[in-house]
Design an enzyme around this catalytic site. Structure first.
Site, PDB file in Angstrom:
ATOM      1  CG  ASP A  66      -0.289  -0.379   2.521  1.00 21.37           C
ATOM      2  OD1 ASP A  66       0.959  -0.338   2.588  1.00 21.37           O
ATOM      3  OD2 ASP A  66      -0.988  -0.696   3.488  1.00 21.37           O
ATOM      4  CG  ASP A 135      -9.083  -0.007  11.373  1.00 16.81           C
ATOM      5  OD1 ASP A 135      -8.205  -0.842  11.064  1.00 16.81           O
ATOM      6  OD2 ASP A 135      -9.326   1.017  10.686  1.00 16.81           O
ATOM      7  CG  HIS A 137      -6.091  -1.430   8.527  1.00 12.10           C
ATOM      8  ND1 HIS A 137      -6.032  -0.086   8.826  1.00 12.10           N
ATOM      9  CD2 HIS A 137      -4.834  -1.904   8.777  1.00 12.10           C
ATOM     10  CE1 HIS A 137      -4.812   0.216   9.217  1.00 12.10           C
ATOM     11  NE2 HIS A 137      -4.065  -0.866   9.200  1.00 12.10           N
ATOM     12  CD  GLU A 142      -8.582   2.069   7.456  1.00 16.83           C
ATOM     13  OE1 GLU A 142      -8.634   1.060   8.185  1.00 16.83           O
ATOM     14  OE2 GLU A 142      -7.925   3.082   7.759  1.00 16.83           O
TER      15      GLU A 142
HETATM   16  P1  PGA Z   1       1.829  -1.419  12.802  1.00 17.24           P
HETATM   17  O1  PGA Z   1       0.743  -1.251  11.639  1.00 17.24           O
HETATM   18  O2  PGA Z   1       2.638  -2.620  12.413  1.00 17.24           O
HETATM   19  O3  PGA Z   1       2.643  -0.184  12.767  1.00 17.24           O
HETATM   20  O4  PGA Z   1       1.072  -1.634  14.050  1.00 17.24           O
HETATM   21  C1  PGA Z   1       0.019  -2.363  11.228  1.00 17.24           C
HETATM   22  C2  PGA Z   1      -1.034  -1.975  10.199  1.00 17.24           C
HETATM   23  O5  PGA Z   1      -1.590  -0.874  10.277  1.00 17.24           O
HETATM   24  O6  PGA Z   1      -1.325  -2.797   9.312  1.00 17.24           O
END
Ligand code: PGA
Length: 259
Positions: A66, A135, A137, A142
């Site tokens: 992404d 959340d 995702h 999302e």
């Molecule tokens: P993080 O992000 O590894 O920084 O917790 C994970 C994500 O948002 O997929």
């Protein structure tokens, strides 16, 4: 889905790096999908150590999951730059073996379609690393993202922007829009490895692994994947009802099976 609970983040990194090393041993030009954020960093550190000990990554290829929309090319927090820093530079992988969507393109819709074509022409992703948002995702898909979605523009939730504000000067600096491989795109990878670390992820992990399949919890789609591995530390596994079952299953697994 296989759930593996390990003591801490370095152990997560070692396990995922071992799976990548095995893959590259079988298929030297494997296409490895990498994730950004804090969680996968121990995987890249472990791969760097293995490379210093002789792991050959000379033909391995890397692709991005992404990207933020609208950050100028070369912005240090654009995911292209993060992947360059954390993955390509560490592992000695050159730019010609790296592919990602162009979040600074004038036509971002076209950039998404171009990226889908690039991945298909590359033969598809062999192994995709994933984090999970608080959340639920995966990538930047999302809640209520379609399980059939392809690479496209998405709008971040407030929660994700707050979670990611630590990488920027403040919340206002975090872009609202992103490009992300769709859930349908991610599901085409031959092996998915989702990593989650820490108590802040425990609820999302429990919903994804033991809750119903639901677009409101995008990571729950892993329940449909034929080869999905979820590697958790103890804190991220803290809300799983069947944690003891997962522990004993992994403890009695023949070593030759790998993950
Ligand atoms: P993080 O992000 O590894 O920084 O917790 C994970 C994500 O948002 O997929």
């Amino acid at each position: 889905m296989e759930i593996v609970i390990v003591p801490d983040a370095p152990a997560q990194g070692d396990l995922a790096a071992g799976a990548i090393a095995d893959l590259v041993g079988r298929k030297p030009d494997a296409l490895i999908g990498v994730a950004t954020g804090s969680t996968p960093l121990p995987v890249y550190e472990a791969l760097q150590r293995r490379r210093e000990q002789g792991l050959n990554l000379d033909r391995a290829r890397i692709c991005q999951l992404d990207e933020y929309v609208g950050l100028p090319a070369g912005h240090p927090e654009s995911y292209r730059e993060v992947v360059r820093r954390e993955v390509l530079d560490r592992l000695g992988i050159s730019d010609d073996r790296f592919m990602g969507p162009d979040g600074s393109a004038a036509d971002v819709v076209k950039a998404c379609a171009d990226y889908e074509r690039t991945l298909a022409a590359a033969g598809g992703v062999d192994l995709q690393l994933l984090g999970i948002g608080t959340d639920g995702h995966i990538g930047f898909n999302e809640p209520i993202s379609s399980f059939g979605s392809r690479t496209r523009v998405k709008t971040l939730t407030k929660q994700t922007r707050v979670d990611n504000a630590r990488f920027f000067a403040g919340l206002d600096e975090v872009p609202q829009h992103v490009l992300t491989q769709g859930i349908g795109t991610i599901m085409e990878a031959r092996h998915l490895i989702l990593l989650a670390t820490g108590e802040s992820k425990a609820e999302a992990v429990a919903l994804a692994v033991e809750g119903p399949l639901a677009a409101v919890v995008p990571a729950s789609v892993l329940q449909l994947h034929p080869h999905a591995t979820v590697i958790l530390d103890e804190a991220a596994a803290g809300q799983l009802k069947l944690a003891d079952y997962y522990r004993s299953t992994y403890a009695t697994k023949p070593a030759w099976q790998g993950i």
